[in-house]
Design a protein around this motif. Structure first.
Motif, PDB file in Angstrom:
ATOM      1  N   ARG A 152       0.819  -1.218   0.000  1.00 12.38           N
ATOM      2  CA  ARG A 152       0.000   0.000   0.000  1.00 12.38           C
ATOM      3  C   ARG A 152       0.847   1.261   0.000  1.00 12.38           C
ATOM      4  N   ASN A 153       2.028   1.201   0.629  1.00 13.34           N
ATOM      5  CA  ASN A 153       2.889   2.376   0.729  1.00 13.34           C
ATOM      6  C   ASN A 153       4.010   2.365  -0.304  1.00 13.34           C
ATOM      7  N   LYS A 154       3.883   1.455  -1.298  1.00 18.13           N
ATOM      8  CA  LYS A 154       4.786   1.427  -2.446  1.00 18.13           C
ATOM      9  C   LYS A 154       6.263   1.314  -2.063  1.00 18.13           C
ATOM     10  N   PHE A 155       6.562   0.346  -1.212  1.00 21.44           N
ATOM     11  CA  PHE A 155       7.952   0.042  -0.900  1.00 21.44           C
ATOM     12  C   PHE A 155       8.618  -0.541  -2.149  1.00 21.44           C
ATOM     13  N   HIS A 156       9.932  -0.719  -2.084  1.00 23.37           N
ATOM     14  CA  HIS A 156      10.697  -1.261  -3.206  1.00 23.37           C
ATOM     15  C   HIS A 156      10.112  -2.603  -3.634  1.00 23.37           C
ATOM     16  N   ARG A 157       9.912  -2.789  -4.927  1.00 20.31           N
ATOM     17  CA  ARG A 157       9.283  -3.996  -5.447  1.00 20.31           C
ATOM     18  C   ARG A 157      10.063  -5.256  -5.077  1.00 20.31           C
ATOM     19  N   GLY A 158      11.387  -5.184  -5.109  1.00 21.91           N
ATOM     20  CA  GLY A 158      12.191  -6.350  -4.750  1.00 21.91           C
ATOM     21  C   GLY A 158      11.974  -6.754  -3.310  1.00 21.91           C
ATOM     22  N   LEU A 178      18.931  -9.375   2.723  1.00 15.88           N
ATOM     23  CA  LEU A 178      20.229  -8.981   3.284  1.00 15.88           C
ATOM     24  C   LEU A 178      21.155  -8.449   2.187  1.00 15.88           C
ATOM     25  N   ILE A 179      21.128  -9.098   1.032  1.00 14.21           N
ATOM     26  CA  ILE A 179      21.986  -8.662  -0.078  1.00 14.21           C
ATOM     27  C   ILE A 179      21.540  -7.302  -0.610  1.00 14.21           C
ATOM     28  N   GLY A 180      20.234  -7.102  -0.736  1.00 14.36           N
ATOM     29  CA  GLY A 180      19.743  -5.874  -1.363  1.00 14.36           C
ATOM     30  C   GLY A 180      19.242  -4.820  -0.417  1.00 14.36           C
ATOM     31  N   ARG A 223      19.788  -1.096  -1.252  1.00 12.90           N
ATOM     32  CA  ARG A 223      18.958  -0.643  -2.367  1.00 12.90           C
ATOM     33  C   ARG A 223      17.493  -0.571  -1.963  1.00 12.90           C
ATOM     34  N   TYR A 224      17.041  -1.553  -1.195  1.00 10.69           N
ATOM     35  CA  TYR A 224      15.636  -1.615  -0.820  1.00 10.69           C
ATOM     36  C   TYR A 224      15.223  -0.458   0.090  1.00 10.69           C
ATOM     37  N   PHE A 225      16.099  -0.126   1.047  1.00  9.88           N
ATOM     38  CA  PHE A 225      15.725   0.859   2.047  1.00  9.88           C
ATOM     39  C   PHE A 225      16.227   2.266   1.740  1.00  9.88           C
ATOM     40  N   LYS A 226      16.998   2.427   0.673  1.00 12.36           N
ATOM     41  CA  LYS A 226      17.509   3.752   0.302  1.00 12.36           C
ATOM     42  C   LYS A 226      16.364   4.701  -0.006  1.00 12.36           C
ATOM     43  N   GLU A 227      15.351   4.207  -0.735  1.00 14.50           N
ATOM     44  CA  GLU A 227      14.234   5.049  -1.100  1.00 14.50           C
ATOM     45  C   GLU A 227      13.441   5.481   0.120  1.00 14.50           C
ATOM     46  N   GLU A 228      13.297   4.594   1.107  1.00 14.36           N
ATOM     47  CA  GLU A 228      12.542   4.940   2.300  1.00 14.36           C
ATOM     48  C   GLU A 228      13.266   5.988   3.128  1.00 14.36           C
ATOM     49  N   VAL A 229      14.604   5.867   3.223  1.00 14.49           N
ATOM     50  CA  VAL A 229      15.397   6.843   3.962  1.00 14.49           C
ATOM     51  C   VAL A 229      15.318   8.207   3.286  1.00 14.49           C
ATOM     52  N   ALA A 230      15.404   8.202   1.959  1.00 17.26           N
ATOM     53  CA  ALA A 230      15.339   9.453   1.205  1.00 17.26           C
ATOM     54  C   ALA A 230      13.985  10.118   1.383  1.00 17.26           C
ATOM     55  N   GLU A 231      12.909   9.330   1.355  1.00 16.27           N
ATOM     56  CA  GLU A 231      11.563   9.862   1.511  1.00 16.27           C
ATOM     57  C   GLU A 231      11.377  10.447   2.906  1.00 16.27           C
ATOM     58  N   THR A 232      11.894   9.747   3.928  1.00 13.80           N
ATOM     59  CA  THR A 232      11.797  10.240   5.303  1.00 13.80           C
ATOM     60  C   THR A 232      12.549  11.545   5.466  1.00 13.80           C
ATOM     61  N   SER A 233      13.741  11.640   4.881  1.00  8.64           N
ATOM     62  CA  SER A 233      14.552  12.862   4.968  1.00  8.64           C
ATOM     63  C   SER A 233      13.836  14.024   4.298  1.00  8.64           C
ATOM     64  N   HIS A 234      13.155  13.741   3.182  1.00 10.45           N
ATOM     65  CA  HIS A 234      12.429  14.780   2.460  1.00 10.45           C
ATOM     66  C   HIS A 234      11.280  15.320   3.306  1.00 10.45           C
ATOM     67  N   ILE A 235      10.548  14.408   3.974  1.00 12.93           N
ATOM     68  CA  ILE A 235       9.439  14.837   4.821  1.00 12.93           C
ATOM     69  C   ILE A 235       9.942  15.640   6.002  1.00 12.93           C
TER      70      ILE A 235
END
Length: 216
Positions: free
Chosen positions: A87-93, A192-194, A197-209
């Motif tokens: 629902r919150n459009k996390f990384h597809r992988g 663990l491998i990704g 990449r998976y959480f980079k978008e969430e960190v960026a979004e949080t920083s923007h907010i």
């Protein structure tokens, strides 16, 4: 339903393959029977366990019940987390890997919850029967998990100079496991491998907010 299609397909395909294989094993093999696929390095070996993945166990009937209930709670938690991420459009992988973990956990809880009710006992001399006239070999939530993949790729003796285990036989990989265990392991390893990449978008979004809040 947008965003749910691929995770649901992955879950259903994994569950279907896991259960079809387990049903075939239960109905066509006796306990301990095995087929060698690649000499002594890749084997289909029928065994059952009362506990966790890769044959680990939590002892006794009470331990079995506790483990089954814990699995159900864990599955509900994973399902909620998966729904939230979609629902919150996390990384597809990340979503697909969590779906894989959910499918694996669900595959094993099906064994624990229902196999004792719908199957007769598998023994060393007799195959199980589906919906036996006298009822299953156990009760709800007390079924055994079916395992079949055995890959003793490396075997030998440990060096004698090693403390405690020196000179003992060893086998890698010793545990017997199933497709559901594989799905869980693959999902966790890929996360663990990704993870960067998976959480980079969430960190960026949080920083923007956070930056928008500061500016206000």
């Amino acid at each position: 339903m947008k965003g749910f299609t691929k995770p649901l397909i992955l879950i259903f395909v994994t569950l279907f393959l896991d259960q079809v294989l387990k049903f075939w094993i239960k109905l066509n093999m006796t306990l301990g029977q095995e087929f060698h696929l690649i000499k002594d390095r890749a084997i289909i070996h029928f065994t059952e366990n009362n506990g966790m993945a890769f044959g680990l166990e939590l002892g006794g009937e009470t331990g079995k019940l506790i483990l089954s209930l814990f699995r159900i709670i864990a599955i509900l938690g994973i399902a909620y987390g998966l729904f939230y991420m979609i629902r919150n459009k996390f990384h597809r992988g990340l979503i697909l890997n969590v779906a894989l973990i959910f499918a694996g956990a669900m595959g094993n809880i099906i064994d624990s919850a229902f196999y004792g009710v719908i199957f007769s006992e598998s023994t060393w001399y007799e195959r199980a029967h589906l919906f036996p006239p006298g009822g299953g070999y156990s009760s709800f939530l007390h079924g055994k998990v079916v395992d079949m993949f055995y890959f003793p790729i490396i075997s030998g003796n440990l060096p004698t100079w090693l403390p405690i285990w020196g000179g003992q036989d060893f086998t890698f990989f010793r545990p017997v496991f199933n497709l559901a265990d594989t799905a869980i392991s693959v999902g966790v390893i890929l996360i663990l491998i990704g993870q960067k990449r998976y959480f980079k978008e969430e960190v960026a979004e949080t920083s923007h907010i956070d930056s928008e809040i500061v500016e206000e």
